[in-house]
Design a protein around this motif. Structure first.
Motif, PDB file in Angstrom:
ATOM      1  N   ARG A  14       1.003  -1.464  -0.343  1.00 26.48           N
ATOM      2  CA  ARG A  14       0.003  -0.213  -0.300  1.00 26.48           C
ATOM      3  C   ARG A  14       0.951   1.382   0.159  1.00 26.48           C
ATOM      4  O   ARG A  14       0.707   2.386  -0.563  1.00 26.48           O
ATOM      5  CB  ARG A  14      -1.073  -0.045   0.884  1.00 26.48           C
ATOM      6  N   ALA A  15       1.992   1.215   0.591  1.00 25.00           N
ATOM      7  CA  ALA A  15       3.063   1.914   1.252  1.00 25.00           C
ATOM      8  C   ALA A  15       3.772   2.643  -0.160  1.00 25.00           C
ATOM      9  O   ALA A  15       3.737   3.819  -0.598  1.00 25.00           O
ATOM     10  CB  ALA A  15       3.321   2.184   1.966  1.00 25.00           C
ATOM     11  N   THR A  16       3.751   1.566  -0.720  1.00 25.31           N
ATOM     12  CA  THR A  16       4.634   1.904  -2.267  1.00 25.31           C
ATOM     13  C   THR A  16       4.119   2.289  -3.449  1.00 25.31           C
ATOM     14  O   THR A  16       4.267   3.007  -4.117  1.00 25.31           O
ATOM     15  CB  THR A  16       5.022   0.270  -2.750  1.00 25.31           C
ATOM     16  N   LEU A  17       2.550   1.586  -3.619  1.00 24.00           N
ATOM     17  CA  LEU A  17       1.461   2.445  -4.227  1.00 24.00           C
ATOM     18  C   LEU A  17       1.246   3.788  -4.161  1.00 24.00           C
ATOM     19  O   LEU A  17       1.151   4.548  -4.969  1.00 24.00           O
ATOM     20  CB  LEU A  17       0.743   1.117  -4.694  1.00 24.00           C
ATOM     21  N   ALA A  18       1.177   4.014  -2.938  1.00 23.19           N
ATOM     22  CA  ALA A  18       0.599   5.698  -2.883  1.00 23.19           C
ATOM     23  C   ALA A  18       2.072   6.241  -2.977  1.00 23.19           C
ATOM     24  O   ALA A  18       1.741   7.708  -3.640  1.00 23.19           O
ATOM     25  CB  ALA A  18       0.513   5.618  -1.615  1.00 23.19           C
ATOM     26  N   PHE A  19       3.602   6.019  -3.217  1.00 21.83           N
ATOM     27  CA  PHE A  19       4.054   6.864  -3.149  1.00 21.83           C
ATOM     28  C   PHE A  19       4.276   7.094  -4.453  1.00 21.83           C
ATOM     29  O   PHE A  19       4.447   8.121  -5.382  1.00 21.83           O
ATOM     30  CB  PHE A  19       5.610   6.145  -2.932  1.00 21.83           C
ATOM     31  N   TYR A  20       4.139   5.522  -5.359  1.00 24.59           N
ATOM     32  CA  TYR A  20       3.954   5.867  -7.169  1.00 24.59           C
ATOM     33  C   TYR A  20       3.204   6.675  -7.685  1.00 24.59           C
ATOM     34  O   TYR A  20       3.288   7.461  -8.598  1.00 24.59           O
ATOM     35  CB  TYR A  20       3.689   4.490  -8.014  1.00 24.59           C
ATOM     36  N   GLU A  21       2.018   6.560  -6.664  1.00 24.56           N
ATOM     37  CA  GLU A  21       0.907   7.709  -6.851  1.00 24.56           C
ATOM     38  C   GLU A  21       0.965   9.128  -6.952  1.00 24.56           C
ATOM     39  O   GLU A  21       1.145   9.940  -8.238  1.00 24.56           O
ATOM     40  CB  GLU A  21      -0.610   7.356  -6.449  1.00 24.56           C
ATOM     41  N   GLY A  22       2.315   9.306  -6.047  1.00 25.59           N
ATOM     42  CA  GLY A  22       2.081  10.907  -5.570  1.00 25.59           C
ATOM     43  C   GLY A  22       2.873  10.876  -6.488  1.00 25.59           C
ATOM     44  O   GLY A  22       2.995  12.726  -7.026  1.00 25.59           O
ATOM     45  N   LEU A  23       4.098  10.555  -7.655  1.00 27.99           N
ATOM     46  CA  LEU A  23       4.275  11.041  -8.204  1.00 27.99           C
ATOM     47  C   LEU A  23       4.016  10.703  -9.972  1.00 27.99           C
ATOM     48  O   LEU A  23       4.086  11.021 -11.458  1.00 27.99           O
ATOM     49  CB  LEU A  23       6.114   9.572  -8.851  1.00 27.99           C
ATOM     50  N   GLY A  24       2.216  10.914 -10.043  1.00 25.35           N
ATOM     51  CA  GLY A  24       1.703  10.736 -11.329  1.00 25.35           C
ATOM     52  C   GLY A  24       1.552   9.208 -11.627  1.00 25.35           C
ATOM     53  O   GLY A  24       0.442   9.254 -12.289  1.00 25.35           O
ATOM     54  N   GLY A  25       1.709   8.106 -10.528  1.00 20.71           N
ATOM     55  CA  GLY A  25       1.259   6.677 -11.657  1.00 20.71           C
ATOM     56  C   GLY A  25      -0.526   6.868 -11.329  1.00 20.71           C
ATOM     57  O   GLY A  25      -0.214   7.292  -9.834  1.00 20.71           O
ATOM     58  N   VAL A  26      -0.817   5.199 -11.808  1.00 21.94           N
ATOM     59  CA  VAL A  26      -1.706   4.996 -11.662  1.00 21.94           C
ATOM     60  C   VAL A  26      -2.276   3.877 -11.397  1.00 21.94           C
ATOM     61  O   VAL A  26      -1.803   2.739 -12.476  1.00 21.94           O
ATOM     62  CB  VAL A  26      -3.056   4.852 -13.141  1.00 21.94           C
ATOM     63  N   ILE A  42       1.440  -0.560 -10.815  1.00 20.42           N
ATOM     64  CA  ILE A  42       1.246   1.120 -11.196  1.00 20.42           C
ATOM     65  C   ILE A  42       1.640   1.733 -12.397  1.00 20.42           C
ATOM     66  O   ILE A  42       2.561   1.146 -12.855  1.00 20.42           O
ATOM     67  CB  ILE A  42       2.144   1.810 -10.522  1.00 20.42           C
ATOM     68  N   ARG A  43       1.223   1.964 -13.506  1.00 20.36           N
ATOM     69  CA  ARG A  43       1.167   2.441 -14.599  1.00 20.36           C
ATOM     70  C   ARG A  43       2.079   3.874 -14.560  1.00 20.36           C
ATOM     71  O   ARG A  43       1.230   4.790 -14.077  1.00 20.36           O
ATOM     72  CB  ARG A  43       0.026   2.713 -15.590  1.00 20.36           C
ATOM     73  N   LEU A  44       2.979   3.710 -15.362  1.00 18.99           N
ATOM     74  CA  LEU A  44       3.577   4.711 -14.976  1.00 18.99           C
ATOM     75  C   LEU A  44       4.096   5.381 -16.663  1.00 18.99           C
ATOM     76  O   LEU A  44       4.859   5.018 -17.831  1.00 18.99           O
ATOM     77  CB  LEU A  44       5.085   5.267 -14.712  1.00 18.99           C
ATOM     78  N   GLY A  45       3.042   6.747 -17.357  1.00 23.76           N
ATOM     79  CA  GLY A  45       2.927   6.729 -18.560  1.00 23.76           C
ATOM     80  C   GLY A  45       2.919   5.499 -19.447  1.00 23.76           C
ATOM     81  O   GLY A  45       2.066   5.082 -19.207  1.00 23.76           O
ATOM     82  N   ASP A  46       3.721   4.861 -20.082  1.00 28.29           N
ATOM     83  CA  ASP A  46       3.514   3.610 -21.190  1.00 28.29           C
ATOM     84  C   ASP A  46       4.553   2.728 -20.102  1.00 28.29           C
ATOM     85  O   ASP A  46       3.880   1.292 -21.306  1.00 28.29           O
ATOM     86  CB  ASP A  46       4.371   3.784 -22.340  1.00 28.29           C
ATOM     87  N   GLY A  47       5.388   2.186 -19.762  1.00 25.29           N
ATOM     88  CA  GLY A  47       5.592   1.194 -18.702  1.00 25.29           C
ATOM     89  C   GLY A  47       4.430   1.245 -17.693  1.00 25.29           C
ATOM     90  O   GLY A  47       3.724   1.781 -16.846  1.00 25.29           O
ATOM     91  N   LYS A  48       4.991   0.166 -16.711  1.00 26.41           N
ATOM     92  CA  LYS A  48       4.406  -0.717 -15.492  1.00 26.41           C
ATOM     93  C   LYS A  48       5.152  -0.918 -14.811  1.00 26.41           C
ATOM     94  O   LYS A  48       6.706  -1.460 -15.302  1.00 26.41           O
ATOM     95  CB  LYS A  48       3.146  -1.858 -15.832  1.00 26.41           C
TER      96      LYS A  48
END
Length: 121
Positions: A14-26, A42-48
């Protein structure tokens, strides 16, 4: 060939997902796999990025494939025998992925797990 995702272990999904969501990830997935592993994607632009939660305390055992690079490839049924003939170590032979596509796991020259997933193209 295209990069599908890179997979890592985490002690707190949960903390890891929240961190990457805070960077703009979905967050695309936050689930328990049929093998009983907590998994997040987590999707980050075109990558995961994919994460598998491990125990915070105790022995650090996890499936050998949990940390890996996943690549879409064409013609996996023809490619895998060529890799074997070239001496590449196969750690999980050809089988259906959870999504139904052909997949296999091999080791790169440094011993990293590489998931080969049929691209279907």
């Amino acid at each position: 060939m295209t990069l599908k995702h890179v997979s890592f272990l985490t002690r707190d999904l949960r903390a890891t997902l929240a961190f990457y969501e805070g960077l703009g990830g979905v967050t695309e997935k936050d689930m328990l796999t049929h093998e009983g592993h907590r998994r997040g994607v987590i999707r980050l632009g075109d990558g995961k990025l994919q994460f598998f939660q491990i125990e915070a305390e105790g022995p650090q055992t996890h499936p050998h494939w949990a940390e890996h690079i996943a690549i879409h490839v064409g013609g996996l049924r023809e490619l895998l025998p060529r890799l074997k003939a070239a001496g590449v170590t196969v750690t999980r032979d050809l089988q259906p992925s959870p999504g139904g596509r052909d997949m296999a796991f091999v080791l790169d020259p440094d011993g990293r797990q590489v998931e080969l997933l049929e691209s279907g193209l």
